[in-house]
Design a protein around this motif. Structure first.
Motif, PDB file in Angstrom:
ATOM      1  N   LYS A  59      -4.887  22.928   5.185  1.00 50.64           N
ATOM      2  CA  LYS A  59      -5.019  21.716   5.986  1.00 50.64           C
ATOM      3  C   LYS A  59      -6.320  21.002   5.654  1.00 50.64           C
ATOM      4  O   LYS A  59      -7.358  21.636   5.486  1.00 50.64           O
ATOM      5  CB  LYS A  59      -4.974  22.055   7.479  1.00 50.64           C
ATOM      6  N   GLN A  60      -6.241  19.689   5.542  1.00 52.37           N
ATOM      7  CA  GLN A  60      -7.409  18.867   5.254  1.00 52.37           C
ATOM      8  C   GLN A  60      -7.445  17.696   6.229  1.00 52.37           C
ATOM      9  O   GLN A  60      -6.402  17.223   6.687  1.00 52.37           O
ATOM     10  CB  GLN A  60      -7.353  18.321   3.821  1.00 52.37           C
ATOM     11  N   ARG A  61      -8.657  17.236   6.511  1.00 50.18           N
ATOM     12  CA  ARG A  61      -8.841  16.027   7.307  1.00 50.18           C
ATOM     13  C   ARG A  61      -9.693  15.055   6.504  1.00 50.18           C
ATOM     14  O   ARG A  61     -10.743  15.436   5.996  1.00 50.18           O
ATOM     15  CB  ARG A  61      -9.520  16.341   8.640  1.00 50.18           C
ATOM     16  N   ALA A  62      -9.231  13.831   6.400  1.00 51.00           N
ATOM     17  CA  ALA A  62      -9.939  12.827   5.606  1.00 51.00           C
ATOM     18  C   ALA A  62     -10.390  11.685   6.510  1.00 51.00           C
ATOM     19  O   ALA A  62      -9.550  11.030   7.140  1.00 51.00           O
ATOM     20  CB  ALA A  62      -9.043  12.298   4.491  1.00 51.00           C
ATOM     21  N   PRO A  63     -11.699  11.407   6.572  1.00 54.42           N
ATOM     22  CA  PRO A  63     -12.194  10.304   7.398  1.00 54.42           C
ATOM     23  C   PRO A  63     -12.119   8.944   6.715  1.00 54.42           C
ATOM     24  O   PRO A  63     -12.511   7.937   7.308  1.00 54.42           O
ATOM     25  CB  PRO A  63     -13.651  10.695   7.656  1.00 54.42           C
ATOM     26  N   ASN A  64     -11.635   8.922   5.471  1.00 56.05           N
ATOM     27  CA  ASN A  64     -11.491   7.667   4.726  1.00 56.05           C
ATOM     28  C   ASN A  64     -10.073   7.568   4.180  1.00 56.05           C
ATOM     29  O   ASN A  64      -9.407   8.580   3.956  1.00 56.05           O
ATOM     30  CB  ASN A  64     -12.483   7.606   3.562  1.00 56.05           C
ATOM     31  N   LEU A  65      -9.659   6.330   3.927  1.00 53.81           N
ATOM     32  CA  LEU A  65      -8.280   6.119   3.493  1.00 53.81           C
ATOM     33  C   LEU A  65      -8.200   4.984   2.484  1.00 53.81           C
ATOM     34  O   LEU A  65      -8.817   3.933   2.667  1.00 53.81           O
ATOM     35  CB  LEU A  65      -7.400   5.789   4.704  1.00 53.81           C
ATOM     36  N   ILE A  66      -7.436   5.218   1.418  1.00 54.40           N
ATOM     37  CA  ILE A  66      -7.063   4.173   0.466  1.00 54.40           C
ATOM     38  C   ILE A  66      -5.561   3.954   0.595  1.00 54.40           C
ATOM     39  O   ILE A  66      -4.777   4.901   0.521  1.00 54.40           O
ATOM     40  CB  ILE A  66      -7.389   4.579  -0.985  1.00 54.40           C
ATOM     41  N   GLY A  67      -5.166   2.709   0.801  1.00 54.31           N
ATOM     42  CA  GLY A  67      -3.753   2.360   0.809  1.00 54.31           C
ATOM     43  C   GLY A  67      -3.403   1.629  -0.470  1.00 54.31           C
ATOM     44  O   GLY A  67      -4.170   0.766  -0.927  1.00 54.31           O
ATOM     45  N   LEU A  68      -2.262   1.956  -1.073  1.00 51.99           N
ATOM     46  CA  LEU A  68      -1.869   1.346  -2.341  1.00 51.99           C
ATOM     47  C   LEU A  68      -0.466   0.785  -2.257  1.00 51.99           C
ATOM     48  O   LEU A  68       0.437   1.414  -1.707  1.00 51.99           O
ATOM     49  CB  LEU A  68      -1.955   2.367  -3.473  1.00 51.99           C
ATOM     50  N   ASP A  69      -0.311  -0.424  -2.789  1.00 53.53           N
ATOM     51  CA  ASP A  69       1.015  -1.032  -2.877  1.00 53.53           C
ATOM     52  C   ASP A  69       1.039  -1.949  -4.089  1.00 53.53           C
ATOM     53  O   ASP A  69       0.000  -2.189  -4.722  1.00 53.53           O
ATOM     54  CB  ASP A  69       1.352  -1.802  -1.601  1.00 53.53           C
ATOM     55  N   GLU A  70       2.211  -2.457  -4.411  1.00 55.12           N
ATOM     56  CA  GLU A  70       2.349  -3.282  -5.609  1.00 55.12           C
ATOM     57  C   GLU A  70       3.371  -4.376  -5.376  1.00 55.12           C
ATOM     58  O   GLU A  70       4.145  -4.350  -4.410  1.00 55.12           O
ATOM     59  CB  GLU A  70       2.782  -2.420  -6.795  1.00 55.12           C
ATOM     60  N   SER A  71       3.371  -5.343  -6.279  1.00 55.35           N
ATOM     61  CA  SER A  71       4.352  -6.425  -6.244  1.00 55.35           C
ATOM     62  C   SER A  71       4.631  -6.845  -7.676  1.00 55.35           C
ATOM     63  O   SER A  71       3.754  -6.754  -8.546  1.00 55.35           O
ATOM     64  CB  SER A  71       3.817  -7.613  -5.433  1.00 55.35           C
ATOM     65  N   VAL A  81      -2.412  -2.987  -6.036  1.00 56.41           N
ATOM     66  CA  VAL A  81      -3.571  -3.240  -5.177  1.00 56.41           C
ATOM     67  C   VAL A  81      -3.905  -1.991  -4.369  1.00 56.41           C
ATOM     68  O   VAL A  81      -3.021  -1.356  -3.784  1.00 56.41           O
ATOM     69  CB  VAL A  81      -3.302  -4.416  -4.215  1.00 56.41           C
ATOM     70  N   ALA A  82      -5.191  -1.663  -4.338  1.00 61.48           N
ATOM     71  CA  ALA A  82      -5.691  -0.564  -3.506  1.00 61.48           C
ATOM     72  C   ALA A  82      -6.717  -1.121  -2.527  1.00 61.48           C
ATOM     73  O   ALA A  82      -7.587  -1.904  -2.910  1.00 61.48           O
ATOM     74  CB  ALA A  82      -6.325   0.521  -4.370  1.00 61.48           C
ATOM     75  N   VAL A  83      -6.617  -0.709  -1.277  1.00 70.12           N
ATOM     76  CA  VAL A  83      -7.540  -1.134  -0.224  1.00 70.12           C
ATOM     77  C   VAL A  83      -8.140   0.117   0.401  1.00 70.12           C
ATOM     78  O   VAL A  83      -7.412   1.042   0.776  1.00 70.12           O
ATOM     79  CB  VAL A  83      -6.820  -1.969   0.855  1.00 70.12           C
ATOM     80  N   ARG A  84      -9.475   0.137   0.513  1.00 75.93           N
ATOM     81  CA  ARG A  84     -10.164   1.309   1.057  1.00 75.93           C
ATOM     82  C   ARG A  84     -10.961   0.952   2.304  1.00 75.93           C
ATOM     83  O   ARG A  84     -11.610  -0.090   2.371  1.00 75.93           O
ATOM     84  CB  ARG A  84     -11.139   1.897   0.029  1.00 75.93           C
ATOM     85  N   THR A  85     -10.932   1.851   3.269  1.00 76.59           N
ATOM     86  CA  THR A  85     -11.792   1.723   4.435  1.00 76.59           C
ATOM     87  C   THR A  85     -12.019   3.100   5.042  1.00 76.59           C
ATOM     88  O   THR A  85     -11.234   4.026   4.814  1.00 76.59           O
ATOM     89  CB  THR A  85     -11.181   0.778   5.494  1.00 76.59           C
ATOM     90  N   ALA A  86     -13.096   3.218   5.787  1.00 74.90           N
ATOM     91  CA  ALA A  86     -13.296   4.411   6.608  1.00 74.90           C
ATOM     92  C   ALA A  86     -12.436   4.276   7.854  1.00 74.90           C
ATOM     93  O   ALA A  86     -12.207   3.171   8.352  1.00 74.90           O
ATOM     94  CB  ALA A  86     -14.766   4.557   6.987  1.00 74.90           C
ATOM     95  N   ARG A  87     -11.975   5.384   8.361  1.00 70.96           N
ATOM     96  CA  ARG A  87     -11.126   5.321   9.550  1.00 70.96           C
ATOM     97  C   ARG A  87     -11.841   4.629  10.711  1.00 70.96           C
ATOM     98  O   ARG A  87     -11.222   3.917  11.498  1.00 70.96           O
ATOM     99  CB  ARG A  87     -10.714   6.735   9.954  1.00 70.96           C
ATOM    100  N   GLU A  88     -13.143   4.815  10.801  1.00 76.96           N
ATOM    101  CA  GLU A  88     -13.883   4.204  11.898  1.00 76.96           C
ATOM    102  C   GLU A  88     -13.911   2.681  11.798  1.00 76.96           C
ATOM    103  O   GLU A  88     -14.225   1.999  12.774  1.00 76.96           O
ATOM    104  CB  GLU A  88     -15.311   4.747  11.931  1.00 76.96           C
TER     105      GLU A  88
END
Length: 296
Positions: free
Chosen positions: A16-28, A41-48
């Motif tokens: 099990k892992q917990r990640a406080p940051n997230l990258i979302g990826l999608d395409e067109s 396209v990749a978008v990154r942010t911290a969960r906070e």
């Protein structure tokens, strides 16, 4: 926000892992004068900081959790021009938020190795670009790399993606900057604001290409073949821990998954218990809380 959003919850072979940051990826994709283009396209942010990103989506009337780029046109009674105006407003707002994004433009017919490299490179640059200008620090914490769509074990694209991961995010990167943990989720583009944002930006860039606007945002780079560097051993992706969705409440179930940092299983066992209001009421941001309670 009195109670922060939960870290992204990931599991792999009992680990099990917990990640406080997230990258979302999608395409067109689009075809212009006989040439096929794919924008990743990749978008990154911290969960906070996810609440701030969600507020930007709401304030630009992009109807997160209800719509994404294509459905806003199809079901949201919005014209292509109006969608472009709204997404441009979102892109401008991102400049003042602790959110980074990167995009890679692929020209030509689909090739699994090239498109997988685009995905991994966009994700990597969403970390290294803010790092270079001091907006992000080394040791920023585990980062979940959430690819929109269900993993397909028979797809060469997904195989190549998993082979590119260890090269892009090698041991040095993982130790000095952050571990990056690959995972997948079908419908992520209507569940997580980062992926929703990636979807909208990708659709917007294809719109610019279709309208012969060569001045693309500076975050957009052309694919470079030198980036291709498959590792001998493929990455083993993680799975998102999952929630039990609320019966007959698909949209609110997606919001809960986002708050809890989890996914929704393909064949869920819905529950009649509805903790939605309890979780949403803990969000301090008035605009976000009102949207989630009154418009969904």
């Amino acid at each position: 926000m009195s109670v922060p959003l939960r870290d992204i919850r990931l599991v792999r072979d009992g680990e099990k892992q917990r990640a406080p940051n997230l990258i979302g990826l999608d395409e067109s994709t689009t075809t212009v004068e006989g040439t096929r283009y794919t924008i990743v396209v990749a978008v990154r942010t911290a969960r906070e900081d996810d609440i701030s990103l969600l507020r930007a989506l709401i304030e630009n009337d992009l109807q997160p959790f209800k719509h994404k780029s294509s459905s806003l046109l199809r079901y949201g009674d919005v014209s292509v021009e109006e969608r472009a105006r709204r997404v441009q407003g979102l892109i401008e707002d991102l400049r003042s938020l602790p959110v980074s994004w990167s995009a890679i433009l692929w020209e030509g017919s689909d090739k699994a190795t090239g498109l997988a490299t685009c995905a991994v490179t966009a994700a990597k640059k969403s970390i290294t670009n803010p790092l270079q200008v001091g907006d992000l620090a080394h040791g920023c914490g585990k980062t979940a790399f959430l690819h929109d769509g269900r993993e397909d074990a028979h797809s060469n694209y997904f195989h190549q993606l998993k082979r590119q991961m260890p090269s892009a995010f090698d041991t040095s990167f993982q130790q000095s900057i952050c571990p990056v943990l690959l995972t997948f989720m079908e419908g992520a583009d209507r569940t997580y604001p980062v992926t929703n944002t990636a979807d909208y930006i990708a659709g917007h860039i294809t719109h610019l290409l279709e309208n012969s606007r060569p001045e693309l945002p500076p975050q957009v780079l052309d694919f470079d073949p030198s980036w291709v560097d498959p590792a001998p051993q493929a990455e083993v992706p993680y799975q998102l821990d999952s929630i039990r969705p609320i019966r007959e409440e698909g949209i609110r179930s997606r919001v809960l998954a986002w708050i809890l940092g989890k996914g929704i299983p393909m064949n869920p066992s819905p529950t009649n218990r509805d903790p939605y209001r309890d979780h949403v009421s803990q969000i301090d941001d008035t605009a976000v809380r009102s949207y989630l309670l009154e418009e969904l």
